[in-house]
Motif scaffolding. Structure first.
Motif, PDB file in Angstrom:
ATOM      1  N   MET A  45     -37.129  16.348  17.115  1.00 38.00           N
ATOM      2  CA  MET A  45     -35.900  15.790  16.595  1.00 38.00           C
ATOM      3  C   MET A  45     -35.481  14.600  17.461  1.00 38.00           C
ATOM      4  SD  MET A  45     -35.387  17.685  13.990  1.00 38.00           S
ATOM      5  CE  MET A  45     -33.814  17.133  13.428  1.00 38.00           C
ATOM      6  N   PHE A  46     -34.655  13.757  16.874  1.00 32.78           N
ATOM      7  CA  PHE A  46     -34.148  12.563  17.531  1.00 32.78           C
ATOM      8  C   PHE A  46     -32.626  12.582  17.422  1.00 32.78           C
ATOM      9  CE2 PHE A  46     -38.266  11.790  15.659  1.00 32.78           C
ATOM     10  CZ  PHE A  46     -38.999  11.394  16.764  1.00 32.78           C
ATOM     11  N   TYR A  47     -31.969  12.059  18.451  1.00 26.97           N
ATOM     12  CA  TYR A  47     -30.521  12.150  18.508  1.00 26.97           C
ATOM     13  C   TYR A  47     -29.889  10.809  18.855  1.00 26.97           C
ATOM     14  CZ  TYR A  47     -31.734  17.053  18.906  1.00 26.97           C
ATOM     15  OH  TYR A  47     -32.266  18.301  18.682  1.00 26.97           O
ATOM     16  N   VAL A  48     -28.749  10.555  18.244  1.00 23.30           N
ATOM     17  CA  VAL A  48     -27.850   9.484  18.638  1.00 23.30           C
ATOM     18  C   VAL A  48     -26.617  10.199  19.168  1.00 23.30           C
ATOM     19  CG1 VAL A  48     -26.459   7.541  17.842  1.00 23.30           C
ATOM     20  CG2 VAL A  48     -28.745   7.917  16.880  1.00 23.30           C
ATOM     21  N   TYR A  49     -26.137   9.776  20.329  1.00 22.70           N
ATOM     22  CA  TYR A  49     -25.049  10.511  20.949  1.00 22.70           C
ATOM     23  C   TYR A  49     -24.011   9.566  21.546  1.00 22.70           C
ATOM     24  CZ  TYR A  49     -27.557   9.407  25.240  1.00 22.70           C
ATOM     25  OH  TYR A  49     -28.176   8.734  26.259  1.00 22.70           O
ATOM     26  N   PHE A  50     -22.791  10.079  21.672  1.00 25.01           N
ATOM     27  CA  PHE A  50     -21.708   9.369  22.343  1.00 25.01           C
ATOM     28  C   PHE A  50     -21.347  10.196  23.568  1.00 25.01           C
ATOM     29  CE2 PHE A  50     -19.469   7.937  18.099  1.00 25.01           C
ATOM     30  CZ  PHE A  50     -20.621   7.285  17.689  1.00 25.01           C
ATOM     31  N   ILE A  51     -21.295   9.532  24.710  1.00 23.56           N
ATOM     32  CA  ILE A  51     -20.757  10.179  25.903  1.00 23.56           C
ATOM     33  C   ILE A  51     -19.577   9.345  26.378  1.00 23.56           C
ATOM     34  CG2 ILE A  51     -22.817  11.427  26.661  1.00 23.56           C
ATOM     35  CD1 ILE A  51     -23.406   9.157  28.623  1.00 23.56           C
ATOM     36  N   PHE A  98     -29.588   6.861  22.458  1.00 28.40           N
ATOM     37  CA  PHE A  98     -30.630   7.475  21.638  1.00 28.40           C
ATOM     38  C   PHE A  98     -31.488   8.310  22.568  1.00 28.40           C
ATOM     39  CE2 PHE A  98     -35.175   7.285  20.893  1.00 28.40           C
ATOM     40  CZ  PHE A  98     -35.282   7.878  19.654  1.00 28.40           C
ATOM     41  N   THR A  99     -31.910   9.473  22.095  1.00 26.32           N
ATOM     42  CA  THR A  99     -32.804  10.301  22.905  1.00 26.32           C
ATOM     43  C   THR A  99     -33.652  11.201  22.017  1.00 26.32           C
ATOM     44  OG1 THR A  99     -32.925  11.840  24.781  1.00 26.32           O
ATOM     45  CG2 THR A  99     -31.116  12.175  23.222  1.00 26.32           C
ATOM     46  N   GLU A 100     -34.779  11.599  22.551  1.00 21.95           N
ATOM     47  CA  GLU A 100     -35.616  12.607  21.909  1.00 21.95           C
ATOM     48  C   GLU A 100     -35.359  13.970  22.542  1.00 21.95           C
ATOM     49  OE1 GLU A 100     -39.745  11.398  21.607  1.00 21.95           O
ATOM     50  OE2 GLU A 100     -39.146   9.309  21.372  1.00 21.95           O
ATOM     51  N   LYS A 101     -34.534  13.991  23.570  1.00 23.50           N
ATOM     52  CA  LYS A 101     -34.193  15.232  24.275  1.00 23.50           C
ATOM     53  C   LYS A 101     -32.928  15.834  23.681  1.00 23.50           C
ATOM     54  CE  LYS A 101     -35.879  13.336  28.610  1.00 23.50           C
ATOM     55  NZ  LYS A 101     -35.532  13.022  29.994  1.00 23.50           N
ATOM     56  N   ASN A 102     -32.634  17.019  24.082  1.00 23.96           N
ATOM     57  CA  ASN A 102     -31.373  17.657  23.747  1.00 23.96           C
ATOM     58  C   ASN A 102     -30.248  16.772  24.317  1.00 23.96           C
ATOM     59  OD1 ASN A 102     -29.006  19.266  24.427  1.00 23.96           O
ATOM     60  ND2 ASN A 102     -30.220  21.053  23.915  1.00 23.96           N
ATOM     61  N   PRO A 103     -29.249  16.389  23.507  1.00 25.66           N
ATOM     62  CA  PRO A 103     -28.206  15.490  24.004  1.00 25.66           C
ATOM     63  C   PRO A 103     -27.371  16.094  25.136  1.00 25.66           C
ATOM     64  CG  PRO A 103     -27.710  16.215  21.766  1.00 25.66           C
ATOM     65  CD  PRO A 103     -29.080  16.697  22.087  1.00 25.66           C
ATOM     66  N   LEU A 139     -32.850   5.242  15.564  1.00 27.90           N
ATOM     67  CA  LEU A 139     -32.720   3.964  16.263  1.00 27.90           C
ATOM     68  C   LEU A 139     -31.859   2.976  15.480  1.00 27.90           C
ATOM     69  CD1 LEU A 139     -36.352   3.595  17.615  1.00 27.90           C
ATOM     70  CD2 LEU A 139     -34.252   3.930  18.974  1.00 27.90           C
ATOM     71  N   ARG A 140     -31.987   2.988  14.149  1.00 22.31           N
ATOM     72  CA  ARG A 140     -31.128   2.129  13.318  1.00 22.31           C
ATOM     73  C   ARG A 140     -29.665   2.529  13.461  1.00 22.31           C
ATOM     74  NH1 ARG A 140     -35.514   1.796   9.707  1.00 22.31           N
ATOM     75  NH2 ARG A 140     -34.971   3.743   8.684  1.00 22.31           N
ATOM     76  N   ARG A 141     -29.416   3.829  13.488  1.00 20.97           N
ATOM     77  CA  ARG A 141     -28.043   4.311  13.604  1.00 20.97           C
ATOM     78  C   ARG A 141     -27.460   3.956  14.969  1.00 20.97           C
ATOM     79  NH1 ARG A 141     -24.190   5.601   9.893  1.00 20.97           N
ATOM     80  NH2 ARG A 141     -22.952   7.349  10.592  1.00 20.97           N
ATOM     81  N   GLU A 142     -28.250   4.090  16.024  1.00 22.61           N
ATOM     82  CA  GLU A 142     -27.779   3.703  17.356  1.00 22.61           C
ATOM     83  C   GLU A 142     -27.380   2.229  17.357  1.00 22.61           C
ATOM     84  OE1 GLU A 142     -29.311   3.453  21.982  1.00 22.61           O
ATOM     85  OE2 GLU A 142     -30.735   3.168  20.347  1.00 22.61           O
ATOM     86  N   ASN A 143     -28.235   1.380  16.815  1.00 25.19           N
ATOM     87  CA  ASN A 143     -27.930  -0.050  16.756  1.00 25.19           C
ATOM     88  C   ASN A 143     -26.699  -0.332  15.915  1.00 25.19           C
ATOM     89  OD1 ASN A 143     -29.988  -0.916  18.440  1.00 25.19           O
ATOM     90  ND2 ASN A 143     -31.469  -1.001  16.779  1.00 25.19           N
ATOM     91  N   PHE A 144     -26.526   0.414  14.823  1.00 24.54           N
ATOM     92  CA  PHE A 144     -25.346   0.264  13.980  1.00 24.54           C
ATOM     93  C   PHE A 144     -24.075   0.486  14.805  1.00 24.54           C
ATOM     94  CE2 PHE A 144     -22.132   2.616  11.500  1.00 24.54           C
ATOM     95  CZ  PHE A 144     -21.739   1.616  10.607  1.00 24.54           C
ATOM     96  N   TYR A 145     -24.040   1.561  15.593  1.00 22.93           N
ATOM     97  CA  TYR A 145     -22.848   1.879  16.375  1.00 22.93           C
ATOM     98  C   TYR A 145     -22.565   0.853  17.474  1.00 22.93           C
ATOM     99  CZ  TYR A 145     -22.347   6.519  14.279  1.00 22.93           C
ATOM    100  OH  TYR A 145     -22.136   7.555  13.408  1.00 22.93           O
ATOM    101  N   LYS A 146     -23.552   0.084  17.849  1.00 26.19           N
ATOM    102  CA  LYS A 146     -23.387  -0.883  18.928  1.00 26.19           C
ATOM    103  C   LYS A 146     -22.993  -2.274  18.441  1.00 26.19           C
ATOM    104  CE  LYS A 146     -26.383   1.378  22.258  1.00 26.19           C
ATOM    105  NZ  LYS A 146     -27.558   1.262  23.125  1.00 26.19           N
ATOM    106  N   MET A 147     -22.947  -2.486  17.121  1.00 26.33           N
ATOM    107  CA  MET A 147     -22.694  -3.830  16.601  1.00 26.33           C
ATOM    108  C   MET A 147     -21.674  -3.808  15.455  1.00 26.33           C
ATOM    109  SD  MET A 147     -26.706  -4.986  16.794  1.00 26.33           S
ATOM    110  CE  MET A 147     -26.630  -5.989  15.396  1.00 26.33           C
TER     111      MET A 147
END
Length: 93
Positions: free
Chosen positions: A1-7, A19-24, A60-68
């Motif tokens: 699984m792949f994750y997009v996360y906010f900290i 973005f991570t492939e690990k547990n967020p 990765l697309r979603r991560e980029n979306f949140y950054k722009m």
């Protein structure tokens, strides 16, 4: 699984999107151990939100979306909603 996360940095009150492939939850712990330059001086962090994806390209697309552009506004709406609702992510991964 792949994750997009906010900290959230508790030190400077900023949100980091990653973005991570690990547990967020594990990835947040790594950030708290100063795993990259941006997070090193801004710890401690708390995981406040994550999304799970099957496809790496989608994450990765979603991560980029949140950054722009409009994605930053969307991120702000999500963060504000979570704060007023006092919703925390559950570690059921």
């Amino acid at each position: 699984m792949f994750y997009v996360y906010f900290i959230e940095s508790k030190k400077v009150n900023k949100i980091y999107v990653g973005f991570t492939e690990k547990n967020p939850f594990s990835r947040t712990e790594e950030h708290n151990k100063s795993s990259n330059d941006w997070t090193k001086s801004r710890k401690p962090f708390e995981l406040i939100y994550y999304e799970e994806y099957v496809c790496k390209a989608d994450a990765l697309r979603r991560e980029n979306f949140y950054k722009m552009g409009f994605g930053r506004e969307t991120k702000s709406l999500i963060v504000n909603y979570l704060k007023i609702s006092n919703i925390k992510p559950k570690s059921s991964i």
